[in-house]
Scaffold this motif. Structure first.
Motif, PDB file in Angstrom:
ATOM      1  N   LEU A  35      25.440  80.932 -86.903  1.00  0.00           N
ATOM      2  CA  LEU A  35      25.152  82.109 -86.083  1.00  0.00           C
ATOM      3  C   LEU A  35      24.379  81.729 -84.825  1.00  0.00           C
ATOM      4  O   LEU A  35      24.596  82.308 -83.753  1.00  0.00           O
ATOM      5  CB  LEU A  35      24.367  83.134 -86.901  1.00  0.00           C
ATOM      6  CG  LEU A  35      25.101  83.765 -88.100  1.00  0.00           C
ATOM      7  CD1 LEU A  35      24.189  84.739 -88.821  1.00  0.00           C
ATOM      8  CD2 LEU A  35      26.383  84.449 -87.667  1.00  0.00           C
ATOM      9  N   GLN A  36      23.495  80.740 -84.948  1.00  0.00           N
ATOM     10  CA  GLN A  36      22.724  80.295 -83.786  1.00  0.00           C
ATOM     11  C   GLN A  36      23.638  79.659 -82.739  1.00  0.00           C
ATOM     12  O   GLN A  36      23.449  79.855 -81.531  1.00  0.00           O
ATOM     13  CB  GLN A  36      21.650  79.293 -84.223  1.00  0.00           C
ATOM     14  CG  GLN A  36      20.646  78.923 -83.141  1.00  0.00           C
ATOM     15  CD  GLN A  36      19.771  80.094 -82.717  1.00  0.00           C
ATOM     16  OE1 GLN A  36      19.246  80.813 -83.565  1.00  0.00           O
ATOM     17  NE2 GLN A  36      19.624  80.305 -81.422  1.00  0.00           N
ATOM     18  N   LEU A  60      25.286  82.432 -80.928  1.00  0.00           N
ATOM     19  CA  LEU A  60      24.311  83.117 -80.075  1.00  0.00           C
ATOM     20  C   LEU A  60      24.040  82.340 -78.788  1.00  0.00           C
ATOM     21  O   LEU A  60      23.849  82.927 -77.723  1.00  0.00           O
ATOM     22  CB  LEU A  60      23.011  83.311 -80.855  1.00  0.00           C
ATOM     23  CG  LEU A  60      21.951  84.237 -80.246  1.00  0.00           C
ATOM     24  CD1 LEU A  60      22.492  85.647 -80.098  1.00  0.00           C
ATOM     25  CD2 LEU A  60      20.701  84.234 -81.126  1.00  0.00           C
ATOM     26  N   GLU A  61      24.051  81.034 -78.874  1.00  0.00           N
ATOM     27  CA  GLU A  61      23.738  80.191 -77.715  1.00  0.00           C
ATOM     28  C   GLU A  61      24.935  79.959 -76.806  1.00  0.00           C
ATOM     29  O   GLU A  61      24.804  79.319 -75.765  1.00  0.00           O
ATOM     30  CB  GLU A  61      23.186  78.852 -78.202  1.00  0.00           C
ATOM     31  CG  GLU A  61      21.837  78.964 -78.891  1.00  0.00           C
ATOM     32  CD  GLU A  61      21.382  77.674 -79.529  1.00  0.00           C
ATOM     33  OE1 GLU A  61      22.191  76.701 -79.534  1.00  0.00           O
ATOM     34  OE2 GLU A  61      20.240  77.611 -80.021  1.00  0.00           O
ATOM     35  N   MET A 111      29.969  84.531 -77.984  1.00  0.00           N
ATOM     36  CA  MET A 111      29.465  85.881 -78.203  1.00  0.00           C
ATOM     37  C   MET A 111      30.473  86.919 -77.715  1.00  0.00           C
ATOM     38  O   MET A 111      30.722  87.923 -78.394  1.00  0.00           O
ATOM     39  CB  MET A 111      28.128  86.076 -77.473  1.00  0.00           C
ATOM     40  CG  MET A 111      26.924  85.520 -78.209  1.00  0.00           C
ATOM     41  SD  MET A 111      26.649  86.304 -79.820  1.00  0.00           S
ATOM     42  CE  MET A 111      26.382  88.015 -79.329  1.00  0.00           C
ATOM     43  N   GLU A 120      32.563  89.664 -80.191  1.00  0.00           N
ATOM     44  CA  GLU A 120      32.434  91.088 -79.875  1.00  0.00           C
ATOM     45  C   GLU A 120      33.787  91.754 -79.670  1.00  0.00           C
ATOM     46  O   GLU A 120      33.885  92.982 -79.693  1.00  0.00           O
ATOM     47  CB  GLU A 120      31.559  91.257 -78.635  1.00  0.00           C
ATOM     48  CG  GLU A 120      30.079  90.989 -78.917  1.00  0.00           C
ATOM     49  CD  GLU A 120      29.235  90.999 -77.659  1.00  0.00           C
ATOM     50  OE1 GLU A 120      29.799  91.170 -76.555  1.00  0.00           O
ATOM     51  OE2 GLU A 120      27.999  90.823 -77.768  1.00  0.00           O
ATOM     52  N   ASN A 177      22.834  93.359 -81.044  1.00  0.00           N
ATOM     53  CA  ASN A 177      21.978  92.231 -81.431  1.00  0.00           C
ATOM     54  C   ASN A 177      21.982  91.962 -82.934  1.00  0.00           C
ATOM     55  O   ASN A 177      20.958  91.570 -83.508  1.00  0.00           O
ATOM     56  CB  ASN A 177      20.529  92.484 -80.968  1.00  0.00           C
ATOM     57  CG  ASN A 177      20.439  92.780 -79.484  1.00  0.00           C
ATOM     58  OD1 ASN A 177      21.104  92.134 -78.671  1.00  0.00           O
ATOM     59  ND2 ASN A 177      19.629  93.768 -79.131  1.00  0.00           N
ATOM     60  N   ILE A 204      23.407  89.566 -84.627  1.00  0.00           N
ATOM     61  CA  ILE A 204      23.189  88.156 -84.970  1.00  0.00           C
ATOM     62  C   ILE A 204      21.716  87.793 -84.852  1.00  0.00           C
ATOM     63  O   ILE A 204      21.143  87.129 -85.730  1.00  0.00           O
ATOM     64  CB  ILE A 204      24.060  87.239 -84.083  1.00  0.00           C
ATOM     65  CG1 ILE A 204      25.539  87.424 -84.439  1.00  0.00           C
ATOM     66  CG2 ILE A 204      23.655  85.776 -84.249  1.00  0.00           C
ATOM     67  CD1 ILE A 204      26.492  86.568 -83.633  1.00  0.00           C
ATOM     68  N   GLU A 205      21.069  88.251 -83.752  1.00  0.00           N
ATOM     69  CA  GLU A 205      19.641  87.984 -83.593  1.00  0.00           C
ATOM     70  C   GLU A 205      18.839  88.582 -84.745  1.00  0.00           C
ATOM     71  O   GLU A 205      17.889  87.971 -85.254  1.00  0.00           O
ATOM     72  CB  GLU A 205      19.117  88.553 -82.270  1.00  0.00           C
ATOM     73  CG  GLU A 205      19.713  87.912 -81.028  1.00  0.00           C
ATOM     74  CD  GLU A 205      20.844  88.760 -80.464  1.00  0.00           C
ATOM     75  OE1 GLU A 205      21.696  89.218 -81.274  1.00  0.00           O
ATOM     76  OE2 GLU A 205      20.882  88.954 -79.244  1.00  0.00           O
TER      77      GLU A 205
END
Length: 331
Positions: free
Chosen positions: A152-153, A156-157, A162, A166, A177, A179-180
């Motif tokens: 997941l990180q 996200l990066e 991302m 989506e 948000n 994932i965060e």
């Protein structure tokens, strides 16, 4: 002595050296439980200094052991699942099974002779006894996708990744948000649990721990479900080509890229990026395609149809494997 089938301890916790065989009469559905019971008879049995005149001499009283199973399809399906499970990163299931039967050879009794079955034969019999519904479930397996924090990180990066996730159907219903939230909440849970090892948590901290753990597990499962739902659309492309030596990846990228966008909502580039970030487990996809190919061929041969005469290789998801493996070497 009590029957092994009436006492669970004799199938999973006790080893008797004198036992040299086991009869499988119970319908054990878990490969681990099945082989745990089978391995009760695997223990060595030998005698040191059998004649009393040579302390270095050892007589082996049990050179081999046997597992007798009267439900061959069930037994071979267990063998396939166990072999594949031992080599989760092996793209070719036949190689994984071959590695197992090198140490656990399979003999079939046809009424007159005992014949050793190779890995390909084991897979053919196992797949012929598997329903299409069970094979379809391989594309609904949680093993197809990775939703751990490190994966997941990576999403996200990566802004492109991302944007890709989506666009997956239903993703936006997960909220902003998401994932965060999963990463942050799971890190908070980890921190509170570490703190709990050192001292007692306050009632407020215990409540925070419980709520955070419940929230991040719930949201992680929702992410997993959306990714699996996307993965279930990929098998459709197995039906779009008659070129069985082409990988499914080639079918998607070179033959039906426009259709892929229509069916999944992602471009081929989006999907490749997510695969590169290890969001999708291509080894599991290879195994799922392989199982389908073997099942399809076995089913057609049963009706007297040879669908692809002269076929020497199977195209899986992102690799091609030989249809017939080299004969297994047994020791």
């Amino acid at each position: 002595m009590q029957s092994p089938w009436s006492c669970g301890k004799l199938t999973t916790g006790v080893t008797v050296a004198q036992w040299s065989s086991i009869l499988m009469l119970r319908n054990l559905k878990s490969p681990e439980t099945y082989f745990q019971a089978a391995f009760r008879v695997q223990s060595p049995w030998s005698i040191k200094n059998p004649n009393g005149d040579n302390p270095n001499e050892e007589e082996i009283l049990k050179p081999v052991c046997f597992v007798f199973d009267f439900a061959p399809t069930r037994a071979l399906r267990q063998l396939c699942e166990y072999g594949i499970g031992l080599s989760p990163n092996e793209a070719n299931p036949e190689v994984a099974v071959k590695d197992l039967v090198a140490f656990l050879p399979v003999l079939a009794y046809d009424g007159a002779n005992m014949t050793q079955i190779d890995a390909g034969g084991i897979l053919d019999i196992a797949m012929a006894g598997t329903s299409a519904t069970l094979l379809a479930r391989k594309w609904e397996s949680a093993l197809l996708v990775n939703v751990d924090n490190s994966t997941l990180q990576r999403i996200l990066e990566n802004p492109e990744a991302m944007a890709a996730v989506e666009r997956i159907e239903g993703w936006r219903t997960l909220g902003d948000n998401v994932i965060e939230t999963v990463i942050n909440k799971s890190e908070k849970v980890k921190s509170l649990k570490n703190k709990a090892k050192e001292k007692t948590l306050t009632n407020k901290e215990k409540k925070e721990l419980s709520e955070a753990e419940k929230e991040y597990k719930s949201k992680r499962k929702l992410i997993q479900e959306k990714l699996i739902k996307f993965a279930t659309r990929i098998p459709a492309f197995m039906y779009l080509t008659d070129f069985r030596e082409n990988t499914l990846q080639d079918v998607i990228t070179k033959l039906e890229s426009a259709l892929f966008l229509t069916v999944t909502g992602l471009t081929v580039q989006d999907f490749h990026l997510l695969v590169k970030l290890k969001v999708f487990n291509t080894e599991q996809m290879n195994q799922a395609v392989f199982a389908f190919r073997r099942y399809e061929d076995a089913s057609l041969r049963y009706t007297g149809i040879e669908s692809h005469v002269g076929l020497t290789h199977y195209g899986l998801y992102d690799t091609v494997v030989a249809k017939e493996a080299a004969p297994a070497t047994y020791i």
